[in-house]
Each structure stands twice: as structure tokens, then as C-alpha cells.
Design a protein around this motif. Structure first.
Motif, PDB file in Angstrom:
ATOM      1  N   ARG A  84       0.835  -1.208   0.000  1.00 21.51           N
ATOM      2  CA  ARG A  84       0.000   0.000   0.000  1.00 21.51           C
ATOM      3  C   ARG A  84       0.866   1.254   0.000  1.00 21.51           C
ATOM      4  NH1 ARG A  84      -2.987  -3.510   3.078  1.00 21.51           N
ATOM      5  NH2 ARG A  84      -2.125  -2.790   5.046  1.00 21.51           N
ATOM      6  N   LEU A  87       2.415   1.648  -3.452  1.00 22.32           N
ATOM      7  CA  LEU A  87       1.426   2.095  -4.432  1.00 22.32           C
ATOM      8  C   LEU A  87       1.130   3.579  -4.261  1.00 22.32           C
ATOM      9  CD1 LEU A  87      -0.442   1.481  -6.752  1.00 22.32           C
ATOM     10  CD2 LEU A  87      -2.170   0.732  -5.093  1.00 22.32           C
ATOM     11  N   GLU A  88       1.002   4.039  -3.013  1.00 28.25           N
ATOM     12  CA  GLU A  88       0.776   5.466  -2.762  1.00 28.25           C
ATOM     13  C   GLU A  88       1.938   6.299  -3.304  1.00 28.25           C
ATOM     14  OE1 GLU A  88       0.164   5.853   1.448  1.00 28.25           O
ATOM     15  OE2 GLU A  88      -1.748   4.785   1.378  1.00 28.25           O
ATOM     16  N   GLU A  89       3.154   5.835  -3.091  1.00 28.49           N
ATOM     17  CA  GLU A  89       4.311   6.573  -3.583  1.00 28.49           C
ATOM     18  C   GLU A  89       4.361   6.567  -5.102  1.00 28.49           C
ATOM     19  OE1 GLU A  89       9.100   6.978  -2.887  1.00 28.49           O
ATOM     20  OE2 GLU A  89       7.930   5.720  -1.549  1.00 28.49           O
ATOM     21  N   LEU A  90       4.054   5.429  -5.714  1.00 28.46           N
ATOM     22  CA  LEU A  90       4.006   5.341  -7.173  1.00 28.46           C
ATOM     23  C   LEU A  90       3.005   6.347  -7.734  1.00 28.46           C
ATOM     24  CD1 LEU A  90       4.683   3.836  -9.882  1.00 28.46           C
ATOM     25  CD2 LEU A  90       2.669   2.439  -9.373  1.00 28.46           C
ATOM     26  N   GLU A  91       1.818   6.370  -7.152  1.00 30.29           N
ATOM     27  CA  GLU A  91       0.784   7.283  -7.637  1.00 30.29           C
ATOM     28  C   GLU A  91       1.178   8.743  -7.420  1.00 30.29           C
ATOM     29  OE1 GLU A  91      -2.565   5.695  -5.534  1.00 30.29           O
ATOM     30  OE2 GLU A  91      -2.954   4.197  -7.096  1.00 30.29           O
ATOM     31  N   ARG A  92       1.829   9.018  -6.311  1.00 30.55           N
ATOM     32  CA  ARG A  92       2.248  10.395  -6.017  1.00 30.55           C
ATOM     33  C   ARG A  92       3.241  10.908  -7.062  1.00 30.55           C
ATOM     34  NH1 ARG A  92       5.918  12.331  -0.913  1.00 30.55           N
ATOM     35  NH2 ARG A  92       6.014  14.523  -1.504  1.00 30.55           N
ATOM     36  N   ALA A  94       3.888   9.507 -10.131  1.00 26.96           N
ATOM     37  CA  ALA A  94       3.607   9.090 -11.508  1.00 26.96           C
ATOM     38  C   ALA A  94       3.671  10.245 -12.504  1.00 26.96           C
ATOM     39  CB  ALA A  94       2.260   8.378 -11.577  1.00 26.96           C
ATOM     40  N   ARG A  98       6.222  10.007 -15.588  1.00 22.65           N
ATOM     41  CA  ARG A  98       5.735   9.980 -16.977  1.00 22.65           C
ATOM     42  C   ARG A  98       6.306  11.128 -17.798  1.00 22.65           C
ATOM     43  NH1 ARG A  98       0.273   8.531 -14.466  1.00 22.65           N
ATOM     44  NH2 ARG A  98       0.139   6.281 -14.833  1.00 22.65           N
TER      45      ARG A  98
END
Length: 112
Positions: A84, A87-92, A94, A98
Motif C-alpha cells: 500500500r 502504491l501510494e508513492e508510485l501514484e504520487r 507518476a 511519466r
């Protein structure tokens, strides 16, 4: 299948079984705490090794064993918390990640 177990009631933590190297000064305090924790858990681990073995055998014999199997309550909780947080860090991050691509470049399509 990669098994990521909690603590199981085996002889792994028994006195004289687990060999350890000398800790460097930077890690001495942390490693001492971990080693003491491991030694104090011997004989009271929550995991049943017979049940664990049965689960592993059943999953391996099945049609679709998992790549990773957190085995035991503690493993499920710790690994779930880590997933979790990752995933939060990835979304932050992203959008910044990109932005490294060429503008307008099509996304890669890979078979695997």
C-alpha cells in the motif's frame, strides 16, 4: 513460488542454531535488537509449520500457484502495508515519472 513467511515454530531461532556475523558499528544497535527479538520468540512463534507445509504443497499442486505467498498473519499484514505504501508513492510520483518520456511518443506494448 516465493514463500515470504511470518515466524513459524521451528528450531530456526533456537540457541546455537542461528549463526550471525559481527555487526559493524553503524548497525550494531539495530542488529542487537533484531537478534534479541528473534531469540525471545523461540518456541512461541504463531506459525504452525505443518499447516504451512500443507498449504504450500496444495498450492504447488494446483493449477495456478501464486508467484509470492505471504505465509502467516504477520506476513500478510506487513507485506500488505508495504504494498500500500509503495502504491501510494508510485501514484504520487507518476506525473513526474511519466514526464520523462518524449512528448507524443506511443506507449510501449510488450507481450510480457
Amino acid at each position: 513460488m516465493i514463500v515470504e513467511p511470518s515466524r513459524f515454530r521451528t528450531s530456526f531461532n533456537a540457541p546455537g542454531v542461528l549463526g550471525v556475523a559481527d555487526a559493524g558499528a553503524v548497525y550494531a544497535g539495530l542488529l542487537e535488537a533484531v537478534r534479541n527479538d528473534m531469540a525471545s520468540a523461540d518456541g512461541i512463534q504463531e506459525g504452525d509449520p505443518v499447516r504451512a507445509a500443507e498449504i504450500i504443497v496444495d498450492l504447488v499442486a494446483g493449477e495456478e500457484p501464486p508467484l509470492r505467498l505471504p505465509l502467516g498473519r504477520e506476513a500478510v499484514e506487513r507485506i500488505g502495508r508495504s504494498y500500500r505504501q509503495n502504491l501510494e508513492e508510485l501514484e504520487r510520483w507518476a506525473p513526474a515519472a511519466r514526464a520523462a518520456d518524449f512528448p507524443g511518443a506511443p506507449a510501449s506494448v510488450r507481450p510480457i
